[in-house]
Design a protein around this motif. Structure first.
Motif, PDB file in Angstrom:
ATOM      1  N   ASP A   1     -38.926  -5.083  -9.620  1.00 51.71           N
ATOM      2  CA  ASP A   1     -38.234  -5.292 -11.069  1.00 51.71           C
ATOM      3  C   ASP A   1     -37.154  -4.312 -11.017  1.00 51.71           C
ATOM      4  N   ASP A   2     -37.313  -2.932 -10.579  1.00 53.86           N
ATOM      5  CA  ASP A   2     -36.630  -2.057 -10.450  1.00 53.86           C
ATOM      6  C   ASP A   2     -35.302  -2.318  -9.658  1.00 53.86           C
ATOM      7  N   VAL A   3     -35.532  -2.908  -8.390  1.00 49.84           N
ATOM      8  CA  VAL A   3     -34.483  -3.227  -7.429  1.00 49.84           C
ATOM      9  C   VAL A   3     -33.677  -4.374  -7.957  1.00 49.84           C
ATOM     10  N   LEU A   4     -34.434  -5.273  -8.578  1.00 51.52           N
ATOM     11  CA  LEU A   4     -33.445  -6.238  -9.055  1.00 51.52           C
ATOM     12  C   LEU A   4     -32.616  -5.879 -10.417  1.00 51.52           C
ATOM     13  N   ALA A   5     -33.045  -4.955 -11.191  1.00 51.97           N
ATOM     14  CA  ALA A   5     -31.997  -4.180 -12.027  1.00 51.97           C
ATOM     15  C   ALA A   5     -31.097  -3.655 -11.513  1.00 51.97           C
ATOM     16  N   PHE A   6     -31.341  -2.748 -10.287  1.00 49.37           N
ATOM     17  CA  PHE A   6     -30.473  -2.222  -9.494  1.00 49.37           C
ATOM     18  C   PHE A   6     -29.311  -2.917  -8.872  1.00 49.37           C
ATOM     19  N   LEU A   7     -29.652  -4.184  -8.680  1.00 46.62           N
ATOM     20  CA  LEU A   7     -28.756  -5.075  -8.161  1.00 46.62           C
ATOM     21  C   LEU A   7     -27.821  -5.613  -9.216  1.00 46.62           C
ATOM     22  N   ASP A   8     -28.489  -5.776 -10.554  1.00 51.44           N
ATOM     23  CA  ASP A   8     -27.637  -6.369 -11.618  1.00 51.44           C
ATOM     24  C   ASP A   8     -26.622  -5.282 -12.010  1.00 51.44           C
ATOM     25  N   GLU A   9     -27.193  -4.176 -12.199  1.00 48.95           N
ATOM     26  CA  GLU A   9     -26.321  -2.936 -12.595  1.00 48.95           C
ATOM     27  C   GLU A   9     -25.075  -2.634 -11.870  1.00 48.95           C
ATOM     28  N   LEU A  10     -25.045  -2.987 -10.304  1.00 48.10           N
ATOM     29  CA  LEU A  10     -24.228  -2.592  -9.447  1.00 48.10           C
ATOM     30  C   LEU A  10     -23.285  -4.089  -9.180  1.00 48.10           C
ATOM     31  N   ALA A  11     -23.718  -5.121 -10.040  1.00 46.29           N
ATOM     32  CA  ALA A  11     -23.055  -6.427  -9.997  1.00 46.29           C
ATOM     33  C   ALA A  11     -23.011  -6.909  -8.573  1.00 46.29           C
ATOM     34  N   LEU A  12     -24.452  -6.874  -7.963  1.00 47.30           N
ATOM     35  CA  LEU A  12     -24.258  -7.712  -6.498  1.00 47.30           C
ATOM     36  C   LEU A  12     -25.014  -8.743  -6.713  1.00 47.30           C
ATOM     37  N   PRO A  13     -24.330  -9.834  -6.556  1.00 48.82           N
ATOM     38  CA  PRO A  13     -25.146 -11.215  -6.683  1.00 48.82           C
ATOM     39  C   PRO A  13     -25.981 -11.658  -5.681  1.00 48.82           C
ATOM     40  N   ASP A  14     -25.604 -11.171  -4.251  1.00 47.26           N
ATOM     41  CA  ASP A  14     -26.679 -11.460  -3.254  1.00 47.26           C
ATOM     42  C   ASP A  14     -26.461 -10.410  -2.242  1.00 47.26           C
ATOM     43  N   VAL A  15     -27.279 -10.000  -1.436  1.00 47.30           N
ATOM     44  CA  VAL A  15     -27.397  -8.923  -0.433  1.00 47.30           C
ATOM     45  C   VAL A  15     -28.167  -9.049   0.683  1.00 47.30           C
ATOM     46  N   VAL A  16     -27.792  -8.587   1.947  1.00 49.82           N
ATOM     47  CA  VAL A  16     -28.968  -8.375   2.890  1.00 49.82           C
ATOM     48  C   VAL A  16     -30.037  -7.270   2.506  1.00 49.82           C
ATOM     49  N   LEU A  17     -31.225  -7.613   2.627  1.00 47.69           N
ATOM     50  CA  LEU A  17     -32.100  -6.848   1.830  1.00 47.69           C
ATOM     51  C   LEU A  17     -33.196  -6.438   3.354  1.00 47.69           C
ATOM     52  N   ILE A  18     -33.041  -4.980   3.426  1.00 50.21           N
ATOM     53  CA  ILE A  18     -34.164  -4.444   4.504  1.00 50.21           C
ATOM     54  C   ILE A  18     -35.141  -3.694   3.949  1.00 50.21           C
TER      55      ILE A  18
END
Length: 222
Positions: free
Chosen positions: A72-89
């Motif tokens: 959930d922290d990482v999801l909030a991180f993506l939201d905060e940076l306005a990243l709709p989708d990413v490559v995730l490693i």
């Protein structure tokens, strides 16, 4: 902090801000600096973002820890940076966080790479003994995560089936402490999963960085 509160993650960033985003999640007791060599390799074609997970590095140490809270922290991180989708490693701990996020929000991940990720079976890890020297992470995080690895949520076994995006599972071979047969079985549960073994032990990206980056680059280019 309560158990249902996300924390704001410290992070490092490199590459062109307009390039496709790539997020790297580190392993237990580590922090984002573990990815420095990999981040440098991909910064010429990606916007590379490397957060410190809760309880690690420069991120908050709230005292409450679980894979789900970190997801959930990482999801909030993506939201905060306005990243709709990413490559995730993700490596190890970070790999579990990554596939749980991809299973819950598959639209947020374009490609998934799991390096030496603990499979969702009881691992029977011994209870960790706290070192006497000062730690760069919260000891409570290690205790909580080892507890979950030894008694994983049964739902984790089904989570890969919800991840339809291309997924590369990197195993470390016989020098790893993780059961390699179970990692292979986990890889097979991803609908678009692919397994590659790089005989480097548990920390593939640190021991054989060129081989790891080459395998990931080939996967991302396919």
């Amino acid at each position: 902090m309560t158990d249902d509160t996300t924390v704001r993650l410290a992070h490092r960033e490199s590459g062109d801000a307009g390039a496709p985003p790539l997020v790297l999640l580190h392993g237990l007791t580590s922090d984002g600096t573990a990815w420095d060599e990999v981040a440098a390799h991909f910064a010429d074609r990606h916007r590379v973002l490397v957060p410190d997970l809760r309880g690690h590095g420069r991120s908050p140490h709230p005292g409450t820890y679980s894979f789900e809270l970190m997801r959930d922290d990482v999801l909030a991180f993506l939201d905060e940076l306005a990243l709709p989708d990413v490559v995730l490693i993700g490596h190890s701990l970070g790999g579990v966080v990554a596939y749980l996020l991809a299973a819950l929000h598959p639209e947020r991940v374009t490609r998934l790479v799991l390096e030496e990720t603990p499979p969702p079976v009881p691992l029977d890890r011994p209870a960790p003994q706290r070192p006497s020297e000062p730690l760069a992470y919260d000891w409570a995080a290690r205790e909580a995560i080892v507890g979950q690895l030894n008694s994983p949520d049964p739902a984790w076994r089904e989570a890969p089936k919800a991840v339809a995006v291309p997924t590369l599972v990197v195993a470390g071979g016989p020098e790893s402490h993780l059961p390699q047969g179970e990692i292979a079985a986990m890889a097979a549960r991803f609908p678009a999963g692919r397994l590659v073994t790089i005989p480097a032990g548990h920390r593939v990206h640190g021991t054989l960085p060129e081989e790891f980056c080459g395998a990931v680059a080939e996967f991302l280019a396919a």
